[in-house]
Design an enzyme around this catalytic site. Structure first.
Site, short mmCIF file in Angstrom:
data_model
loop_
_atom_site.label_atom_id
_atom_site.label_comp_id
_atom_site.label_asym_id
_atom_site.label_seq_id
_atom_site.Cartn_x
_atom_site.Cartn_y
_atom_site.Cartn_z
N GLU A 183 11.56 -7.79 -47.88
CA GLU A 183 10.85 -6.55 -47.54
C GLU A 183 11.43 -5.36 -48.29
O GLU A 183 11.87 -4.38 -47.69
CB GLU A 183 10.90 -6.31 -46.03
CG GLU A 183 10.13 -7.36 -45.24
CD GLU A 183 9.99 -7.03 -43.76
OE1 GLU A 183 10.87 -6.35 -43.22
OE2 GLU A 183 9.00 -7.46 -43.15
N GLU A 377 6.16 -14.36 -43.73
CA GLU A 377 6.46 -13.95 -42.35
C GLU A 377 5.16 -13.52 -41.69
O GLU A 377 4.35 -12.81 -42.30
CB GLU A 377 7.40 -12.73 -42.31
CG GLU A 377 8.83 -13.03 -42.59
CD GLU A 377 9.74 -11.83 -42.32
OE1 GLU A 377 9.46 -11.04 -41.39
OE2 GLU A 377 10.73 -11.70 -43.06
C1 BG6 Z 1 10.63 -8.46 -40.69
C2 BG6 Z 1 12.00 -8.90 -41.09
O1 BG6 Z 1 10.55 -7.10 -40.80
O2 BG6 Z 1 10.20 -8.66 -39.39
C3 BG6 Z 1 12.68 -9.85 -40.12
O3 BG6 Z 1 12.03 -9.41 -42.38
C4 BG6 Z 1 12.33 -9.46 -38.71
O4 BG6 Z 1 14.05 -9.84 -40.38
C5 BG6 Z 1 10.82 -9.57 -38.52
O5 BG6 Z 1 13.01 -10.16 -37.72
C6 BG6 Z 1 10.33 -9.25 -37.12
O6 BG6 Z 1 10.83 -8.02 -36.71
P1 BG6 Z 1 11.62 -7.86 -35.35
O7 BG6 Z 1 12.14 -6.50 -35.37
O8 BG6 Z 1 10.62 -8.09 -34.27
O9 BG6 Z 1 12.68 -8.90 -35.36
#
Ligand code: BG6
Length: 478
Positions: A183, A377
């Site tokens: 990211e 993701e």
């Molecule tokens: C992304 C990141 O922004 O979102 C992860 O690359 C992160 O590291 C994921 O865990 C989900 O976000 P969060 O804050 O709910 O864990």
């Protein structure tokens, strides 16, 4: 929906990051990194988004959830066996820079750290699972932050180059799919994680931030070139936090504002990493904010030579924008800003749920870059309840994932070239933005709680069995 939208070799799997799963934060000679000094709960959120973070551990005041995380370091065999049971074709993970170079500026790597990832990759290959490796996922060595000022310092390029070449060389026969920085654009809103420094005043958002980006772009290009040289059959991508920006209404002022936000946040980094040059729109932004990059001889040529092979991105939500907005309209909890979209529901953490936005994102990115895309993701952070018999009925998660997978299928029919899907948090872990364990994304439940209690026992959720069928039928049975 027609059948066989997903290519035969589609990379179905799940995604994680070292700092959010491994724990063992001092074992195997590992050094401290940025995630090790981030406390759990609301304090973390405040530190990430407000000025003044000190990068110190205060054991009497806060709990540090990443120190133990879910103990993947010791339990990886059990966890990988569960991924294999779901039929994973790919597993996205990151290497903790501080396991390989504990301080970041050493000359020789730490053999114990290198051997740990050898064991992980061997275990994955035992089941035919392809590792998809992020070289740097919010895990910058703390020493580089404190002594060098993070990515603002050009010397960090050399340290990263040494680290990247070390892991590329060591794992050249074990890892084919790589990404440089997780990211990368998130540093525009939370530089602590990605750029390794905390904003102290408004000015820091301009000259220091973009100079740090320039260093990171050069470092990324060096790693891409090295990857191609060291591992000829490899593919290395960038990784962008992508949330398509919608205009709140048809007022041209709002449409223009949304376009500018999209250019800066969604496209700026990708344009440099995919096209190998700074985009036209950023020149005006630099001028207006008095940003004068120190670009050294050879840097621009390197950016051209080090363009990525594919575009990896995370997708959780869209963002709706308005030029002038009140606090009441703001999209609460959404880390990237914007106003509430009246057509969308939000998760318990205020992240707006928008599967169509994924199809839109895939189309936008493919139109712009014409490179293969990889959704690395996507997922729903939610509270889960363990029933008396130990079962977990996470139908809300299944609904979320189903709709997003359908959207990917539609995008493939739209003509988008999509390599794979590694949903976020295939096993419960520490949340990046809030440091909570209760914000769960997994198909696998981990008995671990916000106060640090829990047995760490793993349990299969309903979504585990659902995802297994999705993979077995290559996305036909949803
Ligand atoms: C992304 C990141 O922004 O979102 C992860 O690359 C992160 O590291 C994921 O865990 C989900 O976000 P969060 O804050 O709910 O864990």
């Amino acid at each position: 929906m027609s059948k066989n939208q997903f290519p035969e070799d589609f990379l179905w799997g799940g995604a994680t990051a070292a700092n959010q799963i491994e724990g063992a934060y001092k074992e195997g000679n590992k050094g401290l990194n940025v995630a090790d000094v981030l406390p759990g709960g609301k304090e973390r959120y405040n530190f990430l988004f407000n000025p003044g973070f000190d990068f110190e551990i205060h054991p009497d005041s806060y709990y540090y959830p990443n120190h133990e995380a879910i103990d993947f370091y010791h339990r990886y065999k059990e966890d990988i066996a569960l991924f294999a049971e779901m039929g994973f074709k790919a597993f996205r993970m990151s290497i903790a820079w501080t396991r390989i170079f504990p301080n970041g500026d050493e000359v020789e790597p730490n053999e114990e750290g290198l051997a740990f990832y050898d064991r992980i990759f061997d275990e994955l290959h035992k089941y035919g699972i392809e590792p998809v490796v992020t070289i740097s996922h919010y895990e910058m060595p703390l020493h580089l932050v404190k002594e060098y000022g993070g990515w603002r310092n050009r010397q960090v390029i050399t340290f990263f180059e040494r680290y990247a070449k070390t892991v590329l060389t060591r794992y050249k026969d074990k890892v084919k799919y790589w990404m440089t920085f997780n990211e990368i654009n998130s540093g525009l809103v939370m530089p602590i994680n990605g750029l390794g420094f905390a904003i102290q005043n408004e000015e820091d958002q301009y000259q220091p931030t973009f100079q740090a980006y320039h260093h990171q772009f050069v470092a990324s290009a060096i790693a891409v070139k090295a990857c191609h040289e060291i591992i000829p059959n490899s593919q290395i991508g960038c990784m962008i936090l992508f949330a398509p920006v919608y205009s709140f209404d048809s007022n041209p002022q709002n449409v223009m504002y949304s376009l500018q936000e999209e250019q800066l946040f969604n496209y700026f980094c990708g344009d440099v990493q995919v096209r190998g040059e700074y985009p036209a729109f950023i020149k005006r932004y630099f001028k207006e904010h008095d940003i004068k990059l120190d670009i050294q001889d050879g840097d621009l040529a390197l950016l051209k030579e080090g363009v990525v092979d594919y575009v990896g991105f995370s997708y959780y939500m869209s963002r709706t924008e308005k030029k002038v907005k009140s606090d009441e309209e703001s999209s609460e909890g959404n880390v990237i800003g914007g106003v509430r979209n009246p057509f969308l529901e939000a998760s318990d953490w205020g992240w707006e749920i928008d599967p169509e936005g994924l199809r839109i994102s895939l189309n936008k990115l493919y139109d712009r870059y014409q490179k293969p895309l990889f959704v690395v993701e996507n997922g729903l952070g939610a509270y889960d309840k363990v029933e008396e018999d130990g079962s977990i009925h996470d139908d809300y998660r299944i609904d979320y994932l189903r709709e997003h997978i359908k959207a990917m299928g539609e995008a493939i029919e739209d003509g988008v070239e999509l390599m794979g899907y590694t949903s976020w948090g295939c096993i419960d872990m520490v949340s990046m933005s809030t440091g909570e364990f209760s914000k769960r994304y997994g198909y696998i439940y981990v008995d671990k709680h916000d106060d640090g209690s829990g047995t760490l026992e793993r349990k299969k959720k309903k979504s585990f069995f659902w995802y297994k069928d999705v993979i077995a039928t290559n996305g036909e049975k949803l």
